[in-house]
Design a protein around this motif. Structure first.
Motif, PDB file in Angstrom:
ATOM      1  N   GLY A  59     -45.147 -49.451 -11.783  1.00 11.15           N
ATOM      2  CA  GLY A  59     -44.207 -48.624 -12.530  1.00 11.15           C
ATOM      3  C   GLY A  59     -44.066 -49.118 -13.954  1.00 11.15           C
ATOM      4  N   THR A  60     -43.215 -48.449 -14.705  1.00 15.30           N
ATOM      5  CA  THR A  60     -42.961 -48.820 -16.089  1.00 15.30           C
ATOM      6  C   THR A  60     -41.568 -49.424 -16.183  1.00 15.30           C
ATOM      7  OG1 THR A  60     -44.351 -47.010 -16.866  1.00 15.30           O
ATOM      8  CG2 THR A  60     -42.819 -47.964 -18.454  1.00 15.30           C
ATOM      9  N   TYR A  61     -41.490 -50.612 -16.744  1.00 15.13           N
ATOM     10  CA  TYR A  61     -40.226 -51.321 -16.902  1.00 15.13           C
ATOM     11  C   TYR A  61     -40.040 -51.581 -18.392  1.00 15.13           C
ATOM     12  CZ  TYR A  61     -40.908 -52.101 -11.915  1.00 15.13           C
ATOM     13  OH  TYR A  61     -41.116 -51.926 -10.575  1.00 15.13           O
ATOM     14  N   ARG A  62     -39.085 -50.909 -19.005  1.00 19.02           N
ATOM     15  CA  ARG A  62     -38.826 -51.065 -20.439  1.00 19.02           C
ATOM     16  C   ARG A  62     -37.579 -51.923 -20.611  1.00 19.02           C
ATOM     17  NH1 ARG A  62     -42.341 -47.507 -22.653  1.00 19.02           N
ATOM     18  NH2 ARG A  62     -42.826 -45.634 -21.467  1.00 19.02           N
ATOM     19  N   GLU A  63     -37.814 -53.218 -20.716  1.00 23.05           N
ATOM     20  CA  GLU A  63     -36.700 -54.146 -20.857  1.00 23.05           C
ATOM     21  C   GLU A  63     -37.184 -55.458 -21.457  1.00 23.05           C
ATOM     22  OE1 GLU A  63     -35.297 -55.917 -17.047  1.00 23.05           O
ATOM     23  OE2 GLU A  63     -36.816 -54.630 -16.134  1.00 23.05           O
TER      24      GLU A  63
END
Length: 94
Positions: A78-82
């Motif tokens: 998945g994509t984790y923007r943090e």
């Protein structure tokens, strides 16, 4: 008689040292296993979950906040923007 008594003491001491060494090795292995924890993060997780495979965290930051040296985090696809800042640092052997 001194020779027999001396040999008996030496054998007894060797056995005791062997048992103590075996216990120390066993305890060392158990403590290493007890310290290491695995956490999971997934895009369908929730940060109030336990961080297990069945109940993953939502954010990598949550995992980083509870992890200590020696722990492992498995991040599912998945994509984790943090931005992640680990709460603890070090090595498992420290």
């Amino acid at each position: 008689m001194k020779t027999i008594s001396h040999l008996k003491k030496k054998r007894w001491l060797t056995r005791v040292l062997g048992v103590v060494t075996d216990l120390a090795i066993a305890l060392g292995c158990l403590s290493a296993l007890a310290v290491q924890t695995q956490f999971y993060v997934a895009t369908n997780g929730v940060d109030t979950n336990a961080g297990t495979l069945a109940q993953p965290f939502l954010t990598i930051s949550k995992a980083a906040s509870v992890m200590v040296a020696g722990d492992t985090c498995f991040i599912r696809g998945g994509t984790y923007r943090e931005t992640v800042t680990p709460a603890s640092s070090g090595s498992a052997g420290a």
